[in-house]
Design a protein around this motif. Structure first.
Motif, mmCIF file in Angstrom:
data_model
loop_
_atom_site.group_PDB
_atom_site.id
_atom_site.type_symbol
_atom_site.label_atom_id
_atom_site.label_comp_id
_atom_site.label_asym_id
_atom_site.label_seq_id
_atom_site.Cartn_x
_atom_site.Cartn_y
_atom_site.Cartn_z
ATOM 1 N N GLY A 1 -3.209 2.011 4.460
ATOM 2 C CA GLY A 1 -2.354 3.198 4.423
ATOM 3 C C GLY A 1 -0.923 2.849 4.062
ATOM 4 O O GLY A 1 -0.291 3.525 3.237
ATOM 5 N N ALA A 2 -0.402 1.767 4.662
ATOM 6 C CA ALA A 2 0.967 1.338 4.364
ATOM 7 C C ALA A 2 1.090 0.893 2.913
ATOM 8 O O ALA A 2 2.055 1.231 2.219
ATOM 9 N N ARG A 3 0.092 0.137 2.440
ATOM 10 C CA ARG A 3 0.136 -0.326 1.050
ATOM 11 C C ARG A 3 0.090 0.846 0.079
ATOM 12 O O ARG A 3 0.847 0.893 -0.897
ATOM 13 N N ASN A 4 -0.791 1.793 0.326
ATOM 14 C CA ASN A 4 -0.960 2.904 -0.607
ATOM 15 C C ASN A 4 0.250 3.832 -0.655
ATOM 16 O O ASN A 4 0.402 4.599 -1.608
ATOM 17 N N ARG A 5 1.092 3.768 0.370
ATOM 18 C CA ARG A 5 2.313 4.574 0.341
ATOM 19 C C ARG A 5 3.432 3.887 -0.435
ATOM 20 O O ARG A 5 4.455 4.505 -0.725
ATOM 21 N N HIS A 6 3.231 2.605 -0.758
ATOM 22 C CA HIS A 6 4.267 1.903 -1.518
ATOM 23 C C HIS A 6 4.188 2.341 -2.979
ATOM 24 O O HIS A 6 3.112 2.341 -3.575
#
Length: 252
Positions: free
Chosen positions: A75-80
């Motif tokens: 989730g954190a990666r995909n928000r980057h």
């Protein structure tokens, strides 16, 4: 100890448990107790709570990290932004170069690998999605450092130091700042066996509205990523891919 201090210490303990299991894999309560130097009852309370919250699992009677953490990480990666917009760009670059291509960003003074694509002749190194690394011995990392304010670079070096990966890793601030100046002048960074012996890389920072949001790099064996190969089109391909991604991000 105040109540707030106890809460902060609890957060630190949870982080220590996660890092411990990440490094060592499944561990028993006694092993964790000894590693953290805490009473068995304290370790048991933390472990059972993390297990009940589904952050840990049990494997043959030992604790290990659960996949709920994977959900948070993805989730954190995909928000980057560069992870969201960069997949097709790195896949195309991997196809045209035949090598491994990485997307990297800076977080807390470290390089974080966000995504990758493998070309036909790509050689995998130890890196994986989520790996955190020093910036100064990566082509992507140096390209990021080259476009940060000097004060910020100094802060990163104060905190992270200049860890030596190989005999070719830059070993002084003076040498690093000279390399960062050269990176700005030629518009890309090089890693000449500074991270892994036998591997070279070329990296280009991704800059949007004046801010460095990450970098793209091509990594391959030193006998393939020669200076001649750089001059024969590899540099242009990397710069073109970086520019394409910058345009995507500016319009997102």
């Amino acid at each position: 100890m105040t109540n707030d201090a106890v809460k902060l210490r609890s957060i630190q303990r949870v982080s220590e448990i996660i890092e411990l299991l990440q490094e060592h894999g499944p561990m028993g309560t006694t092993e964790i107790t000894e590693s953290l130097d805490v009473p068995t009852s304290t370790a048991h309370d933390y472990l059972s709570t993390l297990y009940d919250l589904e952050y840990l699992i049990k494997v043959n009677g030992k604790y290990d990290l659960g996949l709920r953490l994977l959900d948070h990480g993805i989730g954190a990666r995909n928000r980057h932004p560069i992870a969201r917009e960069g997949k097709s760009t790195i896949e195309q670059l991997a196809n045209t170069t035949g090598e491994a291509v990485w997307l990297v960003t800076e977080e807390h003074g470290q390089a974080v690998y966000l995504d990758y694509a493998l070309g036909e002749y790509a050689v995998q190194t130890h890196a994986r999605i989520g790996t955190r690394s020093h910036l100064h011995y990566l082509a992507s990392g140096k390209s990021i450092l080259a476009h940060l304010p000097r004060e910020r670079v100094e802060q990163i070096l104060d905190h992270r130091g200049l860890q030596q990966q190989t005999s070719r890793t830059v070993d002084s601030r003076e040498a690093l700042f000279e390399e960062l100046e050269a990176t700005r002048e030629r518009n890309y960074a090089l890693n000449d066996q500074e991270n892994v012996r036998g591997a070279r890389a070329i990296g280009k920072a991704i800059i949007v509205d004046g801010d460095v949001v990450g970098a793209i790099s091509v990594v391959g064996p030193a006998n393939r990523l020669t200076d001649q190969q750089l001059e024969n089109g590899l540099v242009d391909r990397v710069l073109g891919a970086a520019n394409e991604l910058e345009l995507k991000l500016s319009q997102a």
